[in-house]
Design an enzyme around this catalytic site. Sequence first.
Site, PDB file in Angstrom:
ATOM      1  N   HIS A 184       0.818  -1.217   0.000  1.00  0.00           N
ATOM      2  CA  HIS A 184       0.000   0.000   0.000  1.00  0.00           C
ATOM      3  C   HIS A 184       0.850   1.264   0.000  1.00  0.00           C
ATOM      4  O   HIS A 184       0.335   2.347   0.233  1.00  0.00           O
ATOM      5  CB  HIS A 184      -0.960   0.001   1.190  1.00  0.00           C
ATOM      6  CG  HIS A 184      -0.294   0.000   2.524  1.00  0.00           C
ATOM      7  ND1 HIS A 184       0.365  -1.100   3.009  1.00  0.00           N
ATOM      8  CD2 HIS A 184      -0.191   0.953   3.478  1.00  0.00           C
ATOM      9  CE1 HIS A 184       0.844  -0.825   4.214  1.00  0.00           C
ATOM     10  NE2 HIS A 184       0.529   0.409   4.518  1.00  0.00           N
ATOM     11  N   HIS A 185       2.123   1.140  -0.288  1.00  0.00           N
ATOM     12  CA  HIS A 185       3.009   2.295  -0.402  1.00  0.00           C
ATOM     13  C   HIS A 185       3.462   2.414  -1.851  1.00  0.00           C
ATOM     14  O   HIS A 185       4.643   2.340  -2.163  1.00  0.00           O
ATOM     15  CB  HIS A 185       4.218   2.159   0.529  1.00  0.00           C
ATOM     16  CG  HIS A 185       3.848   2.184   1.976  1.00  0.00           C
ATOM     17  ND1 HIS A 185       4.673   1.664   2.957  1.00  0.00           N
ATOM     18  CD2 HIS A 185       2.760   2.656   2.619  1.00  0.00           C
ATOM     19  CE1 HIS A 185       4.098   1.817   4.132  1.00  0.00           C
ATOM     20  NE2 HIS A 185       2.942   2.420   3.955  1.00  0.00           N
ATOM     21  N   ALA A 186       2.492   2.578  -2.743  1.00  0.00           N
ATOM     22  CA  ALA A 186       2.805   2.633  -4.173  1.00  0.00           C
ATOM     23  C   ALA A 186       3.660   3.860  -4.483  1.00  0.00           C
ATOM     24  O   ALA A 186       3.525   4.916  -3.864  1.00  0.00           O
ATOM     25  CB  ALA A 186       1.516   2.677  -4.984  1.00  0.00           C
TER      26      ALA A 186
END
Length: 257
Positions: A184-186
């Site tokens: 979720h840390h694109a």
Amino acid sequence: MVSRYQQPFNILKNCTFGAPNDPCMQEYQQQQPFKTYGTNGILAGIKKRHTAGGKEPELFIFGGPSRFEGYEPGFAGKAIADPRYFTWTILKGHTRNRSGYVRIRSQDPTQPPEINFRYFNDGHDGDYDLTAVREGIEFVRTINQRAEQLSWLDTNHGNEIVPGPDIDTKTEMDAFIKKEAWGHHASCSNKMGHLSDPKAVVDNQFKVIGTENVRIVDASIFPTIPGLFIVLPIYMIAEKASDDILREAYLHDQKTS
């Protein structure tokens, strides 16, 4: 990777996680040192190099007494409902996989774009990432076995429930990873680069190339993933962008005054 033990962990003894008269909350409010709520909940963190990798550690493996199987509705309550669980989380950083994409679906700006990370099975670096995560699973299993022998985690026997002892072969572990891995840390979809770089989206002042008065200041502008956790680099680019904007405004005022 989640294990269930026969007895609760002592660090969570008597903790009710915010319920009325929570003794652990009282300890925290009294600022007693080295108490449960005064920590981030992680008992151990390990940086590890992939055996086929380079000098930089690509795996960060951290564990704590909770049941965490991913972000979903109600995950926090599930994590603390039973103090007999312990979770190891395996982070694979520094990916060199460039096969993911972001594509516009339509001319309607309210429609979200199509985002496909293509984490694995790209025939190149995605396959490398897959083997690294598998190595992390194997490493955690050796930790659990050794920790039980030395009574590091607890004095009672642990039972691995995720992925579970039935998932043991290379093929089984790879299938589990592909099903369960997430991020979720694109980042890195709007690369900062030189004007001559056809893949560059923003220049060194965060301005979108070919436009006016538009800047991008977020994790998307990194040319490559900056480390294992990207929050600190985001703070740094925000500070630089602030300086750039203020400097430009000042120079504009000087010219017009």
